[in-house]
Design an enzyme around this catalytic site. Structure first.
Site, PDB file in Angstrom:
ATOM      1  N   ASN A  21     -67.226 -81.330-112.042  1.00  0.00           N
ATOM      2  CA  ASN A  21     -66.201 -82.163-111.405  1.00  0.00           C
ATOM      3  C   ASN A  21     -66.886 -83.249-110.576  1.00  0.00           C
ATOM      4  O   ASN A  21     -68.106 -83.359-110.569  1.00  0.00           O
ATOM      5  CB  ASN A  21     -65.266 -81.301-110.539  1.00  0.00           C
ATOM      6  N   ASP A  63     -63.248 -73.341-111.555  1.00  0.00           N
ATOM      7  CA  ASP A  63     -62.441 -72.115-111.652  1.00  0.00           C
ATOM      8  C   ASP A  63     -62.731 -71.365-112.944  1.00  0.00           C
ATOM      9  O   ASP A  63     -62.589 -70.148-113.001  1.00  0.00           O
ATOM     10  CB  ASP A  63     -60.950 -72.469-111.590  1.00  0.00           C
ATOM     11  N   PRO A 102     -65.704 -65.996-110.676  1.00  0.00           N
ATOM     12  CA  PRO A 102     -65.344 -65.248-109.468  1.00  0.00           C
ATOM     13  C   PRO A 102     -64.907 -66.214-108.380  1.00  0.00           C
ATOM     14  O   PRO A 102     -65.388 -67.342-108.320  1.00  0.00           O
ATOM     15  CB  PRO A 102     -66.651 -64.543-109.076  1.00  0.00           C
ATOM     16  N   ASP A 103     -63.986 -65.778-107.532  1.00  0.00           N
ATOM     17  CA  ASP A 103     -63.554 -66.607-106.407  1.00  0.00           C
ATOM     18  C   ASP A 103     -64.436 -66.258-105.207  1.00  0.00           C
ATOM     19  O   ASP A 103     -64.271 -65.212-104.579  1.00  0.00           O
ATOM     20  CB  ASP A 103     -62.068 -66.355-106.102  1.00  0.00           C
ATOM     21  N   ILE A 104     -65.366 -67.149-104.908  1.00  0.00           N
ATOM     22  CA  ILE A 104     -66.372 -66.875-103.867  1.00  0.00           C
ATOM     23  C   ILE A 104     -65.700 -66.683-102.506  1.00  0.00           C
ATOM     24  O   ILE A 104     -65.972 -65.725-101.781  1.00  0.00           O
ATOM     25  CB  ILE A 104     -67.387 -68.040-103.790  1.00  0.00           C
ATOM     26  N   PHE A 151     -61.577 -74.961 -98.142  1.00  0.00           N
ATOM     27  CA  PHE A 151     -61.034 -76.305 -98.310  1.00  0.00           C
ATOM     28  C   PHE A 151     -59.993 -76.223 -99.421  1.00  0.00           C
ATOM     29  O   PHE A 151     -60.099 -75.373-100.310  1.00  0.00           O
ATOM     30  CB  PHE A 151     -62.137 -77.293 -98.709  1.00  0.00           C
ATOM     31  N   LYS A 205     -52.388 -71.211-100.250  1.00  0.00           N
ATOM     32  CA  LYS A 205     -53.765 -70.895-100.651  1.00  0.00           C
ATOM     33  C   LYS A 205     -54.456 -70.068 -99.560  1.00  0.00           C
ATOM     34  O   LYS A 205     -55.179 -69.123 -99.840  1.00  0.00           O
ATOM     35  CB  LYS A 205     -54.525 -72.209-100.885  1.00  0.00           C
TER      36      LYS A 205
HETATM   37  O1  PMT Z   1     -68.181 -83.523-102.304  1.00  0.00           O
HETATM   38  P1  PMT Z   1     -67.362 -84.743-101.936  1.00  0.00           P
HETATM   39  O2  PMT Z   1     -67.472 -85.845-102.952  1.00  0.00           O
HETATM   40  O3  PMT Z   1     -67.656 -85.207-100.531  1.00  0.00           O
HETATM   41  O4  PMT Z   1     -65.812 -84.299-101.971  1.00  0.00           O
HETATM   42  C1  PMT Z   1     -65.321 -83.390-101.039  1.00  0.00           C
HETATM   43  C2  PMT Z   1     -64.323 -82.407-101.654  1.00  0.00           C
HETATM   44  C3  PMT Z   1     -63.087 -83.160-102.117  1.00  0.00           C
HETATM   45  C4  PMT Z   1     -64.953 -81.663-102.841  1.00  0.00           C
HETATM   46  C5  PMT Z   1     -63.977 -81.355-100.532  1.00  0.00           C
HETATM   47  O5  PMT Z   1     -63.412 -82.024 -99.440  1.00  0.00           O
HETATM   48  C6  PMT Z   1     -63.025 -80.283-101.045  1.00  0.00           C
HETATM   49  O6  PMT Z   1     -61.811 -80.445-101.100  1.00  0.00           O
HETATM   50  N1  PMT Z   1     -63.595 -79.105-101.455  1.00  0.00           N
HETATM   51  C7  PMT Z   1     -62.834 -77.998-102.062  1.00  0.00           C
HETATM   52  C8  PMT Z   1     -62.631 -78.303-103.528  1.00  0.00           C
HETATM   53  C9  PMT Z   1     -61.912 -77.172-104.254  1.00  0.00           C
HETATM   54  O7  PMT Z   1     -62.482 -76.550-105.107  1.00  0.00           O
HETATM   55  O8  PMT Z   1     -60.689 -76.925-103.818  1.00  0.00           O
HETATM   56  P2  PMT Z   1     -59.748 -75.764-104.462  1.00  0.00           P
HETATM   57  O9  PMT Z   1     -58.433 -76.019-103.842  1.00  0.00           O
HETATM   58  O10 PMT Z   1     -59.847 -75.747-105.932  1.00  0.00           O
HETATM   59  O11 PMT Z   1     -60.395 -74.418-103.923  1.00  0.00           O
HETATM   60  C10 PMT Z   1     -59.991 -73.802-102.697  1.00  0.00           C
HETATM   61  C11 PMT Z   1     -61.168 -73.167-101.987  1.00  0.00           C
HETATM   62  O12 PMT Z   1     -61.678 -72.064-102.742  1.00  0.00           O
HETATM   63  C12 PMT Z   1     -62.334 -74.076-101.733  1.00  0.00           C
HETATM   64  O13 PMT Z   1     -62.821 -73.782-100.434  1.00  0.00           O
HETATM   65  C13 PMT Z   1     -63.369 -73.665-102.775  1.00  0.00           C
HETATM   66  O14 PMT Z   1     -64.710 -73.844-102.315  1.00  0.00           O
HETATM   67  C14 PMT Z   1     -63.057 -72.188-102.940  1.00  0.00           C
HETATM   68  N2  PMT Z   1     -63.356 -71.659-104.268  1.00  0.00           N
HETATM   69  C15 PMT Z   1     -62.663 -72.092-105.366  1.00  0.00           C
HETATM   70  C16 PMT Z   1     -62.901 -71.517-106.595  1.00  0.00           C
HETATM   71  C17 PMT Z   1     -63.871 -70.496-106.709  1.00  0.00           C
HETATM   72  N3  PMT Z   1     -64.133 -69.931-107.881  1.00  0.00           N
HETATM   73  N4  PMT Z   1     -64.539 -70.086-105.625  1.00  0.00           N
HETATM   74  C18 PMT Z   1     -64.291 -70.650-104.406  1.00  0.00           C
HETATM   75  O15 PMT Z   1     -64.912 -70.264-103.415  1.00  0.00           O
END
Ligand code: PMT
Length: 413
Positions: free
Chosen positions: A210, A279, A305-307, A323, A337
């Protein structure tokens, strides 16, 4: 530790004899790897030329509030937003009085009024002017409003007198400015931060990923280190330098990131997941480059896995911050979330064309159990400092709650 590296320093120069020292100040700030932009008042330009400051800072010097070219390129609001810290040096007695009154009739005062970053003044004037009750009142007022007053030093003055009122030497100003970023809010805490994208291999040359650049996560890791934490930054593949004072672990896939985090999270106090983790990953990664044959091809994906959820589920889990990258319905989706992942706090941002990913600025809507806060659009460096402050507040409040709970439990037993 040099906390100025990569920071945006906006330097306002006013019209005093110490203005000539601004040249050395800019040189030292650049040596400290800070980005520097200079605003000069009309008085300052009587003492030193904009050309000198332009050459040393590497940026055009800003002088006029109503200059349509400068205003179009970077107006007073953009300058105020750009700054991670604003320093007025030298700050004359008149400029201090003007700041007290919230004047905005020249570029420097307008920027000072609009700037939400930490602001500092380095007074420079004759010792009698410094001792005058009017100046002392002005200094007290500015300090009470949260401006940092750096100096002045005592010594021989340009007017031939000796006493307090000399501007601090440029190196002392750089050191004190750097110290403004060392908050100590997370001193002694162990913090793990994830950043950047992950890459999920399709074959030896292709992957799913991504647009995350890692900038937000690196800024958060850096802000936590500046707040005194012992920080481990687990980063996906990005083209960024490691911020000073932290340990970096490079990973590629979500599975690698999961392993690196799960090894360290049980011993940490705070976990902040900024990474854009894929994901899904291809169910099987080909060992040889896939050759093109059919007009279409199917790729079977399986969940990673969801870390974040796995860290939150640990017994004695650290304070967990996620985030949420959303393209719509920001607070609602992020609230859901947070609850679904069982985490303490979530920082939601809008992503899409020119938003969130890859850009230098961002805005966050931070949500926790029983509260929320908007952090308006600003540079990721400053936003990260604000977020880390908020995390430290919530972390402290959870620690306090954890301490009082057993006593209550005993009382009611
Ligand atoms: O890196 P930049 O260009 O500065 O951009 C910043 C950003 C947009 C990437 C950042 O601000 C941001 O939004 N990061 C989270 C991106 C994300 O994966 O969001 P999500 O809504 O899909 O996931 C929710 C949370 O679960 C996140 O904290 C993610 O790290 C975590 N996650 C998701 C999937 C997974 N398998 N394991 C996780 O830990």
């Amino acid at each position: 530790m040099n906390y100025l590296s990569g920071k945006h320093v906006l330097l306002g120069i006013t019209g005093g004899i110490a203005a000539y020292k601004a040249a050395e100040l800019v040189r030292l700030l650049r040596n400290a790897d800070a980005g520097v932009r200079v605003i000069m008042t009309a008085g300052a330009r009587e003492f030193i030329t904009p050309l000198t400051l332009q050459a040393l800072s590497g940026n055009p010097v800003h002088t006029d509030l109503l200059d349509s070219t400068a205003e179009a390129a970077m107006g007073h609001i953009e300058l105020a937003r750009w700054a991670d810290v604003l320093l007025v040096a030298p700050a004359t007695a008149d400029s201090l009085a003007r700041l007290v009154h919230g004047r905005a009739d020249d570029l420097l005062t307008a920027v000072c009024l609009a700037c939400e970053a930490p602001r500092a003044v380095a007074p420079a004037m004759n010792r009698a002017m410094w001792d005058n009750p009017a100046t002392r009142d002005n200094i007290s007022t500015l300090a009470a409003r949260g401006l940092h007053v750096l100096g002045p030093a005592t010594g021989e003055q340009a007017c031939g007198e000796t006493g307090p009122g000399r501007m601090l030497e440029p190196q002392a100003l750089v050191d004190q400015l750097s110290g403004l970023f060392r908050t100590g809010r997370l001193a002694g805490r162990r913090v793990v931060v994830t950043a950047g994208p992950t890459r999920e291999a399709i074959d030896p040359v292709r992957y799913i990923s991504n647009r995350s650049s890692g900038r937000m996560g690196f800024a958060v890791a850096r802000a936590a280190a500046e707040a005194g934490a012992d920080v481990t930054l687990v980063s996906g593949p990005v083209a960024l330098e490691t911020p000073p004072g932290l340990q970096r672990v490079d990973v590629t896939s979500a599975a690698d990131m999961h392993a690196a985090v799960m090894q360290r999270a049980p011993d940490s106090d705070i976990f902040i997941a900024v990474a854009a983790v894929a994901d899904y990953r291809p169910q099987a990664s080909a060992t040889q480059k896939i050759r093109k044959s059919e007009a279409t091809m199917e790729l079977l994906l399986e969940r990673n896995p969801d870390i974040l959820a796995d860290v939150a589920a640990l017994s004695g889990a650290p304070f967990t911050v996620g985030f949420a990258a959303e393209t719509e319905a920001l607070p609602e989706s992020a609230k859901n979330k947070r609850i679904a992942k069982g985490i303490d706090m979530i920082a939601a941002n809008l992503v899409g064309e020119g938003l969130g990913f890859e850009v230098d600025e961002n805005a966050l809507h931070v949500i926790w159990d029983g509260g929320e806060r908007e952090l308006p659009c600003t540079g990721k460096t400053r936003l990260a400092v604000q977020l880390v402050e908020l995390i430290a507040d919530r972390y402290d409040s959870r620690q306090t709650q954890d301490k009082v709970t057993p006593i209550n439990a005993k009382d009611t037993a």
